[in-house]
Design a protein around this motif. Structure first.
Motif, mmCIF file in Angstrom:
data_model
loop_
_atom_site.group_PDB
_atom_site.id
_atom_site.type_symbol
_atom_site.label_atom_id
_atom_site.label_comp_id
_atom_site.label_asym_id
_atom_site.label_seq_id
_atom_site.Cartn_x
_atom_site.Cartn_y
_atom_site.Cartn_z
ATOM 1 N N ASP A 155 -6.800 -9.390 -1.309
ATOM 2 C CA ASP A 155 -6.771 -10.558 -0.427
ATOM 3 C C ASP A 155 -5.848 -10.347 0.764
ATOM 4 O O ASP A 155 -6.128 -10.813 1.870
ATOM 5 C CB ASP A 155 -6.333 -11.784 -1.228
ATOM 6 N N LYS A 156 -4.735 -9.619 0.531
ATOM 7 C CA LYS A 156 -3.727 -9.509 1.593
ATOM 8 C C LYS A 156 -3.742 -8.169 2.331
ATOM 9 O O LYS A 156 -3.103 -8.035 3.377
ATOM 10 C CB LYS A 156 -2.333 -9.742 1.015
ATOM 11 N N ARG A 157 -4.465 -7.158 1.814
ATOM 12 C CA ARG A 157 -4.388 -5.842 2.444
ATOM 13 C C ARG A 157 -4.987 -5.884 3.847
ATOM 14 O O ARG A 157 -5.916 -6.650 4.125
ATOM 15 C CB ARG A 157 -5.096 -4.792 1.595
ATOM 16 N N PRO A 158 -4.503 -5.026 4.741
ATOM 17 C CA PRO A 158 -5.053 -4.994 6.104
ATOM 18 C C PRO A 158 -6.544 -4.673 6.086
ATOM 19 O O PRO A 158 -7.018 -3.888 5.265
ATOM 20 C CB PRO A 158 -4.262 -3.861 6.769
ATOM 21 N N LYS A 159 -7.274 -5.297 6.978
ATOM 22 C CA LYS A 159 -8.713 -5.035 7.096
ATOM 23 C C LYS A 159 -8.892 -3.790 7.959
ATOM 24 O O LYS A 159 -8.723 -3.825 9.184
ATOM 25 C CB LYS A 159 -9.442 -6.228 7.730
ATOM 26 N N GLN A 176 -4.830 -10.030 -5.678
ATOM 27 C CA GLN A 176 -3.818 -10.373 -4.674
ATOM 28 C C GLN A 176 -3.756 -9.315 -3.579
ATOM 29 O O GLN A 176 -3.653 -9.630 -2.388
ATOM 30 C CB GLN A 176 -2.449 -10.522 -5.343
ATOM 31 N N TRP A 177 -3.814 -8.020 -3.992
ATOM 32 C CA TRP A 177 -3.779 -6.944 -2.999
ATOM 33 C C TRP A 177 -5.020 -6.972 -2.109
ATOM 34 O O TRP A 177 -4.916 -6.847 -0.887
ATOM 35 C CB TRP A 177 -3.653 -5.586 -3.692
#
Length: 653
Positions: free
Chosen positions: A411-415, A408-409
């Motif tokens: 997938d959602k963490r800033p690129k 989940q992290w």
């Protein structure tokens, strides 16, 4: 007689065991109860900014288990002999495991996962630990957990069963546990307290019904770093794995320049715990791993985690060399050497560990800090073709990546890039301590050892001080016997294939080898009680160790430089800028602690590590840092350390 004041919230929670002990002892005390809505506005009045707090003659002490153990000892409830104390602590360890299972359920936010945890607790965890308690009572054969009268162990078990998180039908399956609880309840002092204690307020009854604890019983976290992965990403992964909320503050370079002077050492990352700032990436990682139970179940498992972290540090040393090289041709040469020599060597160590463990994880049978840190190290920073040659390492990375909360992290963490601007990557780790009582580990060692009550130690290194001297200082301070094996270069070459990773130092504990110098020193500090008394103290120790690591990084860069002109430039920069900067950090810590020691009020790992480091650097005038100089003298004047300094072989660094 001492004057006691117990300060806690207006409910039972972590304060009730202390109240039971006061009741059992018939000891008068002031039972101060604070409404939890009022606490945020007054928390700064209390040590660590959290409750419970015990005042003894006006002086505050924190940490609930520290308080209850103190009261049990003071009132004579903690066993009559050393062995009885150990037996009490075994029960406390089981109670701690039970409480941790309950807390895991209470703190889970996801309702579907909450149902899964409840099922796991009722079918597996609770019966297992209650079964342990039943076995203890059966072996004791007195109706009490330890000895033949009511004590700390009985009251601690009763407090947990009385806390409202148990299915009483489950307790019925363990008749000795139930009968012991009835004995506690029937004690006149306890019975009187149960009859008169305040009843749960409607608001707290509602919270209990909803299986929620007030939000500020758990610390509030704020992680500050740049808008990149770098030194903070392992922390973010730990937060993700624990399902722990935190504020992920990310600075631009301009924002950082404005904020820099407001941080402890003018560098990032910084972790705020209930508003208190702590620096040094490895100290933060250590603290979070301990808090979230991601560092192994006992001290030896923690040592295994620290071995992995030591290998990661070796990898980052070579990565750093590549990133810092300004000459493009030379940079390409270093990268080639890393990919063909260094990275395969260290990944081979990882592969060997995974093969020996046989579970798919580096330590134990679940994801720990070791797995998360290796994943972060390999996450896009080492060419995939290199990793492909190590199937167990690759499969372990998949396990971490596909773990629900980590996925989940990710997938959602800033690129973002791995590092930003001049914030060069560096991940270090040292000195993690487990959360369960030390006696739980000691009990396991005692059970496993047929021949003696203490482990036998053998420290293997070269004839020099180097990376082993801190461990030798720890042995000296503890007054602990060990075999100080010193090999020549020829002996090392002959014995290399018999070593865990083909390198020294190595510590043998009852014949089993453990490697990585920092992991070894961390293990010894925990074993000998030199790593702080509380989780916060441990993080304060780790802050000092982080500064020590920074000094060593600069020192190694100076020692390893082959070009004499560059070496002279590095030496000048270290003596005039780098070393004074970090010794200044030491001075600041000593000033804030105001005891003459880096942490607490007695000699410990932080003091020895700083001393060992300062003995290895030249060119810093300690007259400019009077507190550091005084601390160094305290170390040298300690009777056991002085004896070691006088008797140790005269060798080079």
């Amino acid at each position: 007689m001492p004057q006691y004041k117990l300060i806690y919230f207006d409910f039972r929670g972590r304060g009730e065991l202390s109240r039971f002990l006061f009741a059992l002892a018939g000891q008068e005390y002031e039972d101060v109860r604070i409404k939890y809505d009022d606490f945020p506005g007054i928390k700064d009045k209390y040590v660590f900014g959290r409750l419970p707090v015990l005042e003894v003659d006006g002086k505050q002490y924190g940490q609930s288990m520290a308080i209850t153990s103190f009261l049990a000892r003071r009132f004579g409830f903690h066993g009559n002999t050393d062995v009885e104390v150990l037996e009490v602590d075994q029960v406390l360890g089981i109670v701690s495991d039970l409480r941790e299972a309950l807390v895991r359920f209470f703190m889970e936010k996801d309702e579907a996962r909450k149902v899964e945890i409840a099922k796991e607790n009722s079918e597996t965890n609770m019966p297992r630990y209650l079964g342990f308690l039943e076995t203890v009572l059966k072996n004791s054969n007195t109706g009490f957990y330890v000895g033949n009268k009511l004590g700390y162990a009985d009251v601690a078990a009763f407090d947990l069963l009385d806390s409202g998180g148990f299915d009483q039908g489950l307790v019925e399956r363990f008749p000795l546990v139930k009968a012991n609880a009835e004995k506690v309840k029937a004690n006149p002092g306890i019975a009187k307290w149960l009859a008169k204690r305040p009843q749960l307020t409607p608001s707290h009854q509602k919270r209990r019904a909803n299986n929620r604890r007030p939000s500020y019983i758990m610390p509030t976290y704020k992680l500050k770093y740049f808008d990149s992965k770098g030194r903070a990403e392992v922390c973010r992964l730990l937060f993700a794995m624990a399902g722990q909320k935190y504020e992920d503050v990310r600075y631009s370079q301009d924002e950082w320049l404005a904020e820099k002077n407001n941080t402890p050492f003018g560098q990032l990352p910084v972790l705020e715990v209930d508003g208190q700032q702590y620096a040094q990436s490895f100290g933060i990682i250590a603290y979070l791993a301990r808090e979230f139970g991601l560092h192994g179940k006992d001290n030896l498992e923690q040592l295994k985690v620290d071995q992995v972290m030591g290998i990661i540090q070796d990898i980052y040393t070579h990565m750093l060399k590549h990133f810092m090289e300004k000459d493009k041709a030379r940079q390409a040469e270093i990268l080639k050497e890393n990919n063909t020599v260094h990275y395969p060597k260290f990944l081979g160590f990882f592969e060997s560990i995974l093969k020996k463990n046989g579970t798919g994880f580096f330590v134990g049978d679940r994801i720990t800090l070791a797995d998360i840190a290796v994943f972060d190290t390999l996450d896009g920073k080492i060419d995939a073709s290199v990793v492909d040659s190590f199937p167990l390492v690759k499969e372990n990375g998949k396990k971490v990546r596909t773990s629900e909360k980590i996925a989940q992290w990710l997938d959602k963490r800033p690129k973002t890039a791995y590092y930003q601007g001049h914030c060069v990557i560096r991940v270090t780790h040292f000195g993690i301590r487990y959360r369960t009582p030390l006696a739980t580990h000691i009990a396991g060692v005692l059970t496993a050892q047929a021949a003696s009550n203490m482990p036998s130690y053998k420290l293997i290194y070269s004839q020099h001080k180097g990376r082993a001297e801190l461990s030798r200082l720890l042995f000296a301070l503890a007054g602990q016997k060990y075999e100080d094996v010193r090999w020549t270069r020829e002996t090392l070459q002959a014995e290399k294939q018999n070593l865990l990773f083909g390198q020294i130092p190595v510590l043998e504990v009852d014949g089993k080898q453990y490697a990585q110098s920092m992991a070894i020193a961390g293990f010894l500090a925990r074993e000998f009680g030199f790593h702080g008394k509380t989780s916060i103290e441990q993080m304060e120790v780790d802050q000092v160790i982080g500064i020590v690591q920074d000094i060593f990084s600069a020192l190694i860069k100076q020692y390893l430089e082959q070009d004499e002109e560059k070496k002279a430039a590095f030496t000048k920069e270290n003596n005039e800028t780098t070393f004074p900067k970090f010794v200044g950090f030491f001075e600041k810590i000593l000033k804030n602690n105001n005891t003459g020691f880096y942490v607490g009020d007695k000699l410990g790992l932080a003091d020895l590590a700083a001393y060992d480091t300062l003995s290895k650097i030249d060119g810093v005038n300690l007259d400019a840092f009077p507190l550091v100089k005084a601390n160094k003298e305290k170390v040298e004047s300690n009777e056991r350390i002085a004896k070691w300094l006088q008797e140790r072989p005269v060798t080079e660094l």
